[in-house]
Scaffold this active site. Structure first.
Site: not given
Length: 284
Positions: A22, A41, A56, A79, A124, A153, A157, A191
């Site tokens: 992405l 990154d 991070l 991800s 998700h 995961y 989120k 889907r």
């Protein structure tokens, strides 16, 4: 593609996760909306020698990365599904460290205003929500629906959305949390036609999230204007988002290859798809 005029708000954007799928798409598309990108990154980006290579959890590197920026598009992290320990380090602790770096940046500025964050949440986070039978007239799923993560995961989120709300209530830190469906050049199964966000619509939505006024903490679904849409896009449209693409152009080929959604397939019963029973695993 129509290009919006330069926004009145954010101009220089820190793009975390810039080497990912992405992130790579947004590196190509966001400059068309008037943004200059600062890239970060954990992996080097071959065609971007000036990109910041940092984890991070490298708090000093994050503090420098946010210095002087007008906004942050936070796409970094794992991800797919992984172990809780890996998710904890990357998605949970890493996101917390980013928020702390942004908060410190705001405190260092004369006006005391921190850069806005656009947080890549995910469908998700609500993956165990039964898929709406919109073909039978069922209503679209609102953003206020109870969060029901389908994986570690998805759980991360959910944490990110709560973190964003906490930082807004506690510190006045603005965030738009985007529950992204699947952002690929085209959907790859039946889907996905319900949750697909074209890359061009993704750039439009992130642009709206970065430039809208007075967002506080706003949660939106991230998808195109799909004929088979499952989600209510009202809060996204309120930001100024106008999706222009529809997955239906791929329907004939995908239905011929896979057939319609079936109640016999557990992955078709819930919004999280195969993350419910056979999630793809992060390879690193």
């Amino acid at each position: 593609m129509s290009v919006s005029p330069p926004p009145p708000g954010p101009r220089t954007i820190l793009l975390t996760g810039a080497a990912g799928g992405l992130g790579t798409l947004m590196r190509e598309l966001l400059p068309e909306h008037g943004y200059e990108l600062r890239l970060l990154d954990v992996r080097p980006i071959p065609d971007a020698p000036d990109a910041i290579v940092a984890d991070l959890n490298d708090t000093e590197a994050l503090r420098e990365a946010v210095r002087g920026v007008d906004g942050v598009l936070h796409l970094a992290g794992i991800s797919l599904e992984s172990t809780f320990d890996k998710i904890l380090e990357s998605n949970i602790k890493g996101t917390y460290h980013l928020y702390e770096a942004v908060r410190a940046e705001g405190e260092s500025r004369a006006d005391g205003v921190a850069p806005r964050i656009v947080f890549a949440s995910s469908n998700h986070a609500v993956g165990f929500t039964p898929r709406p039978r919109t073909e039978d007239g069922a209503p679209l799923v609102p953003v206020e629906t109870l969060r029901r993560p389908d994986t570690y995961y998805g759980l991360s989120k959910s944490f990110g959305e709560d973190l964003a709300q906490f930082y807004w209530d506690k510190f006045g830190q603005e965030t738009v949390s985007v529950r992204i469906g699947s952002c690929f050049k085209e959907p790859t199964d039946v889907r996905m036609m319900s949750v697909w966000m074209s890359p061009a619509d993704g750039a439009r939505l992130f642009h709206a999230a970065l430039s809208a006024e007075n967002v506080g903490h706003t949660v939106v679904y991230g998808s195109s204007a799909n004929t088979r849409l499952w989600w209510d896009l009202t809060s996204a449209r309120a930001l100024g988002y106008e999706p222009q693409d529809d997955s239906e152009e791929y329907a004939e080929n995908l239905l011929a290859e896979f057939g319609p959604l079936s109640d016999e397939n557990p992955a078709h019963l819930y919004m999280g798809g195969r993350f419910i029973n056979d999630p793809p695993i992060w390879p690193y």
